[in-house]
Design an enzyme around this catalytic site. Structure first.
Site: not given
Lengths: 230, 230
Positions: B15, B17, B95-96, B112, B114, B148, B150, B178
């Site tokens: 956690g 982020n 992660m889901r 999101n 990535h 979908e 990413d 970053q």
């Protein structure tokens, strides 16, 4: 300084990457000379550039991929490259597949440049595809060529921003500016025999003495350039 | 300043982020508050972070993708998010897969992050995949989530070099630094209603007032950050 190596350059288009390599050679920034230019197109702008610099040039039509003409062209390529004593083959905007004959004869000695941060945006339209995808960062990649397009081990990458209103052309120009910096650098590292390929990784040994500080804002060149003056 | 928006944050792991978002809210750097934390794991580090900051938290196991339990969890997510008055959903190391119920209820309001420069290195191991590929530049991407993984339209990307000897962990740490800068920025632009999605492109209107000059060498953040002090 390293011994001067001889380059065989392939180009299909205007040949600005070819020009940046010629300029780097003539300015003594890299230990290389362009021994021959090979193109598949009679109208390649690179032909005039070669003529302007007294560089031997050959037009070799290649026909369809993997056709009889393609394989004959591949053999002819090897012959021309050997005749000029090429140590390294540089694909510089050559829009055709390179034959397996050249790849075998110049194992780990064929470089390619691609206008995107591979593995993103492979193929013939790297700049346009980045704009269409809505990417915020794109760039250019110099890598060892292998049998598959845009796949071989990466030597150096340059990243630049995609900015609001960018088109294929404006982004392409920003990327091209960095292509002209990184391709001569990759060639110089090859000339200095500092590139060691381990699987997919290219080790630069010894590491670059360059610095990220000197590249300018909004640019990452990795590994950092050594060939330019401070 | 914009009106303060309420965030629903999803996290599965440590956690960090989530923490950077909480910190940006509490420091007044962004016009947002975290209304709720949702996790699928009892042992998520984010739970302690939420508790430390008095943030309501829910553990919702989701079962297998698209199972009955998954759909029930999706409905429960929508309920929790509505109960807290969420304006924006932030996936922060969740992660889901996110359910279609949440995506419909929060259309163009699910973000999101990535740990790679999408479309390169999608999936659960962006940092490791970049190292294994031999990439010289990688980074992080904040994008609108869609059905979908990413894939949705990109808001902001940060690029960093991959350096000699990098591992998944060392590159991951460089990227994470970053991530903690760009996720709060993306949230702030959302709060200011400046993000317009056109096809795959996200238009930032008006454009960023930030500058590439202030990001430090070896970093590109695009569009440039506005949320940090000079």
């Amino acid at each position: 300084m390293a011994d001067t190596i001889t380059l065989g350059v392939f180009a299909s288009g205007g040949g600005t990457n070819c020009q940046s390599i010629i300029d780097a050679c003539e300015a003594g920034r890299i230990d290389a000379r362009v021994g021959v230019l090979i193109t598949n197109r009679e109208d390649a702008g690179a032909l005039e550039r070669a003529a302007n610099h007294g560089i031997d040039a050959h037009i070799v039509p290649v026909g369809k991929d993997l056709s009889e003409e393609f394989h004959a062209a591949d053999e002819r390529h090897v012959e021309i490259l050997r005749d000029c004593g090429a140590d390294l083959v540089c694909l510089a905007g050559y829009m055709r597949r390179i034959g397996s004959g050249v790849l075998r004869a110049f194992e780990r000695a064929v470089l390619n440049i691609h206008p995107a941060l591979l593995p993103s945006f492979k193929g013939a339209h790297g700049q346009r595809d980045a704009v269409d995808y809505g990417a915020r960062v794109s760039g250019a990649t110099v890598h060892f060529a292998d049998e598959e397009f845009d796949r071989g081990p990466i030597i150096i990458q340059a990243a630049v921003p995609v900015v609001p209103g960018d088109t294929e052309d404006t982004l392409g120009a920003r990327i091209l500016q960095q292509e002209h910096r990184i391709y001569p650098q990759a060639i110089q590292w090859f000339a200095e025999r500092r590139l060691k390929v381990e699987g997919r990784s290219v080790l630069l040994d010894p590491p670059s003495r360059g610095s990220y500080d000197t590249q300018g804002p909004g640019v990452i060149i990795s590994p950092p350039l050594e060939t330019e003056e401070a």
